[in-house]
Every structure is written in C-alpha cells, then in structure tokens.
Design a protein around this motif. Structure first.
Motif, PDB file in Angstrom:
ATOM      1  N   PRO A 525       0.830  -1.215   0.000  1.00  0.00           N
ATOM      2  CA  PRO A 525       0.000   0.000   0.000  1.00  0.00           C
ATOM      3  C   PRO A 525       0.859   1.257   0.000  1.00  0.00           C
ATOM      4  CG  PRO A 525      -0.774  -1.578   1.645  1.00  0.00           C
ATOM      5  CD  PRO A 525       0.523  -2.099   1.141  1.00  0.00           C
ATOM      6  N   GLN A 526       0.425   2.261  -0.754  1.00  0.00           N
ATOM      7  CA  GLN A 526       1.174   3.508  -0.825  1.00  0.00           C
ATOM      8  C   GLN A 526       1.172   4.224   0.524  1.00  0.00           C
ATOM      9  OE1 GLN A 526      -0.388   5.935  -3.972  1.00  0.00           O
ATOM     10  NE2 GLN A 526       0.618   4.756  -5.584  1.00  0.00           N
ATOM     11  N   ILE A 527       2.231   5.000   0.746  1.00  0.00           N
ATOM     12  CA  ILE A 527       2.278   5.828   1.953  1.00  0.00           C
ATOM     13  C   ILE A 527       1.219   6.918   1.817  1.00  0.00           C
ATOM     14  CG2 ILE A 527       3.686   7.392   3.333  1.00  0.00           C
ATOM     15  CD1 ILE A 527       6.140   5.894   2.392  1.00  0.00           C
ATOM     16  N   PRO A 528       0.294   7.017   2.753  1.00  0.00           N
ATOM     17  CA  PRO A 528      -0.795   8.004   2.617  1.00  0.00           C
ATOM     18  C   PRO A 528      -0.305   9.421   2.876  1.00  0.00           C
ATOM     19  CG  PRO A 528      -0.947   6.897   4.726  1.00  0.00           C
ATOM     20  CD  PRO A 528       0.172   6.224   3.981  1.00  0.00           C
ATOM     21  N   ARG A 529      -1.182  10.372   2.630  1.00  0.00           N
ATOM     22  CA  ARG A 529      -0.843  11.773   2.858  1.00  0.00           C
ATOM     23  C   ARG A 529      -0.883  12.102   4.347  1.00  0.00           C
ATOM     24  NH1 ARG A 529      -4.247  14.952  -1.900  1.00  0.00           N
ATOM     25  NH2 ARG A 529      -3.248  13.917  -3.681  1.00  0.00           N
ATOM     26  N   GLN A 530      -0.044  13.034   4.717  1.00  0.00           N
ATOM     27  CA  GLN A 530       0.037  13.429   6.119  1.00  0.00           C
ATOM     28  C   GLN A 530      -1.221  14.169   6.568  1.00  0.00           C
ATOM     29  OE1 GLN A 530       3.183  16.193   6.874  1.00  0.00           O
ATOM     30  NE2 GLN A 530       3.066  16.022   9.099  1.00  0.00           N
ATOM     31  N   GLN A 531      -1.862  14.887   5.643  1.00  0.00           N
ATOM     32  CA  GLN A 531      -2.972  15.756   6.024  1.00  0.00           C
ATOM     33  C   GLN A 531      -4.221  14.989   6.444  1.00  0.00           C
ATOM     34  OE1 GLN A 531      -1.171  15.950   3.302  1.00  0.00           O
ATOM     35  NE2 GLN A 531      -0.141  17.940   3.345  1.00  0.00           N
ATOM     36  N   ARG A 532      -4.356  13.744   6.011  1.00  0.00           N
ATOM     37  CA  ARG A 532      -5.572  12.995   6.318  1.00  0.00           C
ATOM     38  C   ARG A 532      -5.515  12.439   7.735  1.00  0.00           C
ATOM     39  NH1 ARG A 532      -6.121   9.544   0.646  1.00  0.00           N
ATOM     40  NH2 ARG A 532      -6.522  11.338  -0.721  1.00  0.00           N
ATOM     41  N   GLU A 533      -6.520  12.774   8.514  1.00  0.00           N
ATOM     42  CA  GLU A 533      -6.539  12.387   9.918  1.00  0.00           C
ATOM     43  C   GLU A 533      -6.595  10.870  10.079  1.00  0.00           C
ATOM     44  OE1 GLU A 533      -6.219  12.945  13.874  1.00  0.00           O
ATOM     45  OE2 GLU A 533      -6.211  14.557  12.372  1.00  0.00           O
ATOM     46  N   GLU A 534      -7.383  10.205   9.217  1.00  0.00           N
ATOM     47  CA  GLU A 534      -7.579   8.766   9.382  1.00  0.00           C
ATOM     48  C   GLU A 534      -6.343   7.943   9.001  1.00  0.00           C
ATOM     49  OE1 GLU A 534      -9.169   9.968   5.311  1.00  0.00           O
ATOM     50  OE2 GLU A 534      -9.150  10.753   7.364  1.00  0.00           O
ATOM     51  N   THR A 535      -5.409   8.533   8.254  1.00  0.00           N
ATOM     52  CA  THR A 535      -4.221   7.778   7.840  1.00  0.00           C
ATOM     53  C   THR A 535      -2.926   8.387   8.375  1.00  0.00           C
ATOM     54  OG1 THR A 535      -4.114   9.057   5.772  1.00  0.00           O
ATOM     55  CG2 THR A 535      -5.304   6.950   5.725  1.00  0.00           C
ATOM     56  N   ARG A 536      -3.046   9.351   9.275  1.00  0.00           N
ATOM     57  CA  ARG A 536      -1.840  10.020   9.771  1.00  0.00           C
ATOM     58  C   ARG A 536      -0.951   9.063  10.561  1.00  0.00           C
ATOM     59  NH1 ARG A 536      -2.955  15.554  12.571  1.00  0.00           N
ATOM     60  NH2 ARG A 536      -3.632  15.946  10.418  1.00  0.00           N
ATOM     61  N   GLU A 537      -1.565   8.140  11.285  1.00  0.00           N
ATOM     62  CA  GLU A 537      -0.773   7.174  12.054  1.00  0.00           C
ATOM     63  C   GLU A 537       0.052   6.293  11.122  1.00  0.00           C
ATOM     64  OE1 GLU A 537      -1.342   3.457  15.203  1.00  0.00           O
ATOM     65  OE2 GLU A 537      -3.064   4.678  14.607  1.00  0.00           O
ATOM     66  N   ARG A 538      -0.577   5.816  10.044  1.00  0.00           N
ATOM     67  CA  ARG A 538       0.155   4.984   9.080  1.00  0.00           C
ATOM     68  C   ARG A 538       1.272   5.784   8.418  1.00  0.00           C
ATOM     69  NH1 ARG A 538       0.441   2.356   4.024  1.00  0.00           N
ATOM     70  NH2 ARG A 538       2.656   1.940   4.130  1.00  0.00           N
ATOM     71  N   TYR A 539       0.999   7.049   8.106  1.00  0.00           N
ATOM     72  CA  TYR A 539       2.017   7.917   7.506  1.00  0.00           C
ATOM     73  C   TYR A 539       3.224   8.050   8.434  1.00  0.00           C
ATOM     74  CZ  TYR A 539       4.274  12.327   6.190  1.00  0.00           C
ATOM     75  OH  TYR A 539       5.197  13.288   5.868  1.00  0.00           O
ATOM     76  N   SER A 540       2.970   8.313   9.698  1.00  0.00           N
ATOM     77  CA  SER A 540       4.059   8.483  10.665  1.00  0.00           C
ATOM     78  C   SER A 540       4.832   7.183  10.847  1.00  0.00           C
ATOM     79  CB  SER A 540       3.493   8.950  12.009  1.00  0.00           C
ATOM     80  OG  SER A 540       2.779  10.160  11.865  1.00  0.00           O
ATOM     81  N   ARG A 541       4.113   6.077  10.912  1.00  0.00           N
ATOM     82  CA  ARG A 541       4.762   4.778  11.096  1.00  0.00           C
ATOM     83  C   ARG A 541       5.663   4.437   9.904  1.00  0.00           C
ATOM     84  NH1 ARG A 541       0.493   2.133  12.482  1.00  0.00           N
ATOM     85  NH2 ARG A 541      -0.108   1.530  10.382  1.00  0.00           N
ATOM     86  N   ALA A 542       5.182   4.737   8.695  1.00  0.00           N
ATOM     87  CA  ALA A 542       5.967   4.445   7.497  1.00  0.00           C
ATOM     88  C   ALA A 542       7.250   5.267   7.465  1.00  0.00           C
ATOM     89  CB  ALA A 542       5.130   4.714   6.248  1.00  0.00           C
ATOM     90  N   LEU A 543       7.148   6.550   7.801  1.00  0.00           N
ATOM     91  CA  LEU A 543       8.337   7.403   7.771  1.00  0.00           C
ATOM     92  C   LEU A 543       9.333   7.029   8.861  1.00  0.00           C
ATOM     93  CD1 LEU A 543       6.716   8.989   5.691  1.00  0.00           C
ATOM     94  CD2 LEU A 543       7.545  11.088   6.751  1.00  0.00           C
ATOM     95  N   LEU A 544       8.833   6.655  10.034  1.00  0.00           N
ATOM     96  CA  LEU A 544       9.732   6.193  11.087  1.00  0.00           C
ATOM     97  C   LEU A 544      10.462   4.919  10.658  1.00  0.00           C
ATOM     98  CD1 LEU A 544       7.549   6.718  14.293  1.00  0.00           C
ATOM     99  CD2 LEU A 544       9.684   7.895  13.754  1.00  0.00           C
ATOM    100  N   THR A 545       9.729   4.015  10.027  1.00  0.00           N
ATOM    101  CA  THR A 545      10.322   2.758   9.580  1.00  0.00           C
ATOM    102  C   THR A 545      11.407   2.991   8.543  1.00  0.00           C
ATOM    103  OG1 THR A 545       8.214   1.622   9.975  1.00  0.00           O
ATOM    104  CG2 THR A 545       9.815   0.504   8.566  1.00  0.00           C
ATOM    105  N   LEU A 546      11.173   3.932   7.639  1.00  0.00           N
ATOM    106  CA  LEU A 546      12.099   4.148   6.529  1.00  0.00           C
ATOM    107  C   LEU A 546      13.306   5.001   6.900  1.00  0.00           C
ATOM    108  CD1 LEU A 546       9.683   4.783   3.516  1.00  0.00           C
ATOM    109  CD2 LEU A 546      11.271   2.878   3.770  1.00  0.00           C
ATOM    110  N   PHE A 547      13.097   6.050   7.691  1.00  0.00           N
ATOM    111  CA  PHE A 547      14.123   7.089   7.783  1.00  0.00           C
ATOM    112  C   PHE A 547      14.729   7.303   9.170  1.00  0.00           C
ATOM    113  CE2 PHE A 547      11.322   8.413   4.211  1.00  0.00           C
ATOM    114  CZ  PHE A 547      12.241   8.182   3.201  1.00  0.00           C
ATOM    115  N   VAL A 548      14.320   6.543  10.151  1.00  0.00           N
ATOM    116  CA  VAL A 548      14.925   6.666  11.479  1.00  0.00           C
ATOM    117  C   VAL A 548      15.839   5.464  11.714  1.00  0.00           C
ATOM    118  CG1 VAL A 548      14.507   6.743  13.961  1.00  0.00           C
ATOM    119  CG2 VAL A 548      13.003   7.995  12.402  1.00  0.00           C
TER     120      VAL A 548
END
Length: 562
Positions: A525-548
């Motif tokens: 599944p594509q990384i969702p947009r940050q602005q959407r409230e319902e997918t913000r958790e998935r967005y944050s989790r994906a970025l943490l997984t990739l770049f931290v």
C-alpha cells in the motif's frame, strides 16, 4: 483477479508486468525528486535508411539516392514484413540517443531518465521519456526564485536553448531548400564538415517543416465525440498563440515561450536531427505538471486493449473449462485464466519481435530493488505491542493472543501484508542448510559501523554477497569483533561489512556497498498523505520505519508514546 495479476506480472510484455513501471517511476521521483523534462521520441521507421539496411536493402547510408529509397508505399511494405529489423533499429537508435545526447548534456547536465516504450496504431514503437536534471530546486523553490530578475533571465535563456517553438534563429542560417529526397531519409550532417553549422540549421528546418508541424486528424478530436464541429477543440491545443518574447508571470508562475509559428510542436534541434522524425518536449515547471505527466505515461503504457467485462468473461471461460479440477490444480487454473485473457490482447509484430529479442520495454539509468515496507511496519508494530505488554507484566499466553497485527482483520488481508522471506543456502558448523532471510533481517543484524544508517539508505546502498576467497582473506585479517567493517584500503574492492552473529547467514555472507546506489521500490500500500486524519498514524509509522536509524523498536518511539 489478484492472483491473475500476480501471474501476469511475470509475463514479459503483459499489461500487469508493465504496470510495475508506474511504481518504478514513483520510486524514482521519491528518490530524486520530480523530473525536469518530458520528451516524446517518435521515429518513423518507413523513412529510415538504417531500417531498410537491416531489412535487407543495401543503401549507401552516407549518400541516399532517391532510386534506392523507392516509394513510401514500397518502403512501408518492406518494413511491415521485417518487424525484427524495425525493433532492432529502434533499440539501437534509442540507446545511442540516450547515451550520447541525453547523458551527453544536450538538454543540460542529466542525473537520471526513465522512458517507457509504446506501440502506435500502425505498429511502430515510440518512447515517452522523463528526464531528471542535475539541480536541487523543488518546484516551490523555482517559483520563489523567479522573483529574482537574474535567475529569471537565466532560466528563460536555458529554456529557449533546449526547447524550440519556432524556426526563427535556425532559418537565419539557411538558404533555399529543395526537396529532392524525403528529409527524414537523409543522413545526419557530419560534424567534421567545414560548413557544419549552416548544413545543420538547414537540415533542422527541413525536418521540422516536414515532420514536426501539426496537422489535424481524428486523433485530435477523440475526446470531443458528440460535439458539433464548431465546439470541438484539438487535444494538442493547436493552433497555439503567437508570442513575441519569452516571459514568466510572477504572480502565477506561468512560463510562456517565444513562438512565431502556430502549428510547430516543441522540439530540440539536436534530438530531432539525430532520429530524424517528429518529437515533442516540455519543461516540467510545477508539481501538478509532473504528476499529470507521470500519470499520462503510466496510464498510457498500461492501457489494456480489452474491456473490463471482456476480461471477466474470458476468466470465466478459463474456469469453466477446468472446474472439476479447480481445487486440486488451483495454480494451473489461475494460469489458464491469465492465458485466456492474454491471448485476446492485441500486440504489434514489432512489439513481439522486441520481446523475443529481449529488448527492454523501458529505458532507465537506475537499478531498482523491492522493499516490502508494509510487512516491516507490521513486524515493528507487533514488536512494539509486545514490549508495551511486557512492561505491564502480561503473561506469555495472553501476550500471544493480544499481539495480532494491527490492521489485519481478515485472513486475505493478512496474507497480503505478512512478512516475505527468501529461502537461501548458508554454511554452518554442521554443514550447509537453508535459512529464511529478507531485507528486514539484513538491516536488523547489520554491522555496528552501519548503525547510523536508516532502512531506506541501507536498501539503496548495500546488499548481501556470498563470501568468496578474497573475502575470507579479509575476514581472517580482521580483529574478529562482531559486525565490523573489513579493511579494503589499498584494494579496488567496495566497502564490506560482517553481519552480527545473530544473522542466519553471518558465516556465509557479508554486506557489500553498491558501486552505484539502487532505487528502493516500496511494495505494498502507498504511503498516505500526512494531512488525512484517518491515515496520519500509518504515515508516521511508514516514515519512522524508513528514515529513522534503529537497532530495536525502542529507537523509534517511547513505549508510552501514542
């Protein structure tokens, strides 16, 4: 249909395999930023002396007399009966143009390109090409910098140099032009000739006037069906408005290039003289332009010749023919369904010849590597949940019951997002055996010298390699500490690192740095947009997984952090 898509993804030339190109282009944009230029290269094979040569005609490629070229109808007959020659000419010419001209810098310093090959209605091939120039400006930064007069002047000067919309500057260097031979059939001017510049300009003018001036056809109005003749508009937006001088609107950021001819398609003189046919080129100024062009290319390249209801009807026919054995032979059933669908799709003879000769259906500067992001996210989420429950002293049995993956309510969804492994051989003290490995394990048990590296950079710059004789010599001279970097100083070897002993292949494989970084392709599944409230958790989790950078899940967030 999902299973049919998986099978089709491994079939060369299928719509499903070509749909993977969309993901690669998105990954390249994610890695390098948005592209800078869009170019369409559309060779006309029936006018190519080289194509005739490959088809068995023996013309003098330096001087082509009219009698050797024959008539257009005769040339079309020859080319139509020699699809292999056409495919060979296209592949050779495109590779030469990309290597010598595009990477050579006729459009500016280039760091990457990605082009998709398509078949036209008459069966010949053409290329849609996205080009990334060597600059670090984002579209927003470009629009901000155009407020500066010097930057604006330099940008317009560059655009007028690489994207031409009229012949004014070239026509000044030419005299009267005679049409003894079709211009596209003539050989490219020799740069070593004394009068090269004049001959070059004359040839460009002749090519543009014969090949790059728009003429309305039914294709222009295919989106205007049902409208009256007066309300129909050409989808190529021809004729275009004449403009005396190039300018940039400081308010909207709109770039308007100088144009003294309403019907000429945009062109670059060096490219059009190389492949001697019609072309188009566009500077990608905004993020919206980039998204639209990426969608156009990928949608066009994956367009199926079958309607959706036809696909289901053919799949049903495949199922009906083998319903008795559907349970026992499910794999063959899916394959039969796919073959039934694929057998009804139209493919030109040139495309078939190109696939059989193992020519690419796309051209790019980069290599790609799949990264199953969603499964790594799921693993980290489970580990985080376990750590939180252990902190609350939850017993082991309850722990197993409570650590179901976070977003997998159905079995089918679980199968699609569960972690993928490869079975590979390794060498242990007890002999050879097979173990389960993947990128997540490679990253998790990487060398201590690579702890500052995030998952995305690790996947881009490093890969595993079977230990050979030279590697064993380096390991023997190492200090013997766990997960260290091997000493390759004074050799031509790439950087090498030892795995931690917890890695199942630590005794048989090492980590080695790529000579040229690859582009990770995020599968799932594509990384969702940050602005959407319902997918913000998935967005944050994906970025943490990739770049931290992390050693354990504790490095990503605190246990009490929501």
């Amino acid at each position: 249909m999902k299973h049919i898509k998986v099978v089709g993804g491994h079939v060369m030339g299928s719509a499903h395999s070509r749909s993977a190109l969309r993901t690669k282009i998105h990954s390249l944009c994610f890695n390098l930023g948005l592209p800078s230029l869009f170019v369409t290269i559309n060779p006309v094979d029936i006018h190519s002396p080289v194509a005739l040569y490959f088809a068995g005609v023996d013309p003098d490629l330096d001087r082509v007399p009219p009698e050797v070229l024959r008539t257009s109808y005769e040339r079309a007959q020859i080319i139509a009966t020699h699809p292999v020659a056409t495919a060979k000419v296209f592949n050779c010419s495109i590779k030469s143009i990309l290597k010598c001209l595009v990477l050579g810098g006729v459009l500016g310093p280039t760091k990457a390109y990605f082009g998709t090959v398509e078949s036209q209605g008459r069966g010949s091939l053409h290329l849609h090409l996205l080009i990334w120039l060597k600059h670090e400006y984002t579209p927003a930064q470009l629009k901000e910098n155009i407020q500066n007069q010097d930057f604006r002047d330099i940008l317009l000067k560059y655009l007028e140099d690489v994207v031409k919309e009229d012949l004014d500057l070239l026509r000044e260097e030419t005299d009267s032009i005679t049409n003894e031979v079709v211009s596209v059939c003539l050989s490219t001017p020799n740069p070593a000739s004394d009068d090269f510049h004049r001959i070059f300009c004359k040839d460009v003018v002749r090519l543009v006037e014969t090949s790059n001036i728009h003429k309305h056809s039914t294709t222009c109005y295919k989106y205007s069906k049902g409208k009256s003749d007066t309300s129909k508009t050409c989808r190529m937006r021809m004729p275009r408005v004449l403009v005396k001088t190039s300018n940039i609107d400081l308010t909207t950021g709109q770039i308007t290039m100088r144009r003294s001819h309403p019907w000429i398609n945009n062109f670059n003189e060096w490219l059009i003289i190389a492949y001697r046919s019609n072309m188009d080129t566009k500077f990608i100024w905004s993020g919206n332009d980039a998204k639209a062009l990426v969608y156009y290319i990928t949608d066009y390249v994956t367009n199926s010749t079958l309607e959706f209801h036809d696909i289901f009807a053919l799949a049903q026919q495949g199922i009906t023919n083998s319903i008795d054995n559907a349970i026992e032979k499910s794999r063959k059933l899916v394959l039969r369904c796919y073959n039934m669908i694929a057998s009804q799709q139209e493919v030109s003879g040139v495309q078939v010849a190109s696939y059989l000769m193992n020519y690419d259906d796309h051209y790019t500067t980069h290599t790609f590597r799949n990264l199953f992001l969603i499964s790594i996210e799921n693993y980290l989420q489970v580990e985080l949940t376990k750590a939180r429950l252990q902190e609350k002293d939850v017993d082991e049995e309850r722990l197993d019951d409570m650590t179901t993956p976070f977003d997998e309510e159905q079995e089918e969804d679980t199968k699609q997002t569960e972690e993928q492994f490869l079975s590979e051989p390794t060498q242990t003290k007890n002999g050879a055996r097979f173990v389960m490995v993947n990128t997540r394990l490679d990253y998790q048990h990487r060398s201590q010298d690579l702890t500052a590296l995030c998952l995305y950079d690790f996947a881009s710059h490093f890969h595993t390699k079977l230990i050979d004789k030279s590697d064993r010599h380096l390991i023997k001279n190492a200090n013997g500490s766990e997960g260290e970097r091997l000493d390759t100083e004074g050799t031509k070897m790439n950087e090498r690192y030892i795995f931690e002993t917890a890695h199942s292949q630590s005794s048989s494989h090492i980590v080695i740095k790529h000579t040229n970084p690859v582009v990770p392709v995020l599968v799932g599944p594509q990384i969702p947009r940050q602005q959407r409230e319902e997918t913000r958790e998935r967005y944050s989790r994906a970025l943490l997984t990739l770049f931290v950078p992390r050693i354990s899940v504790h490095d990503l967030c605190a246990l009490n952090q929501i």
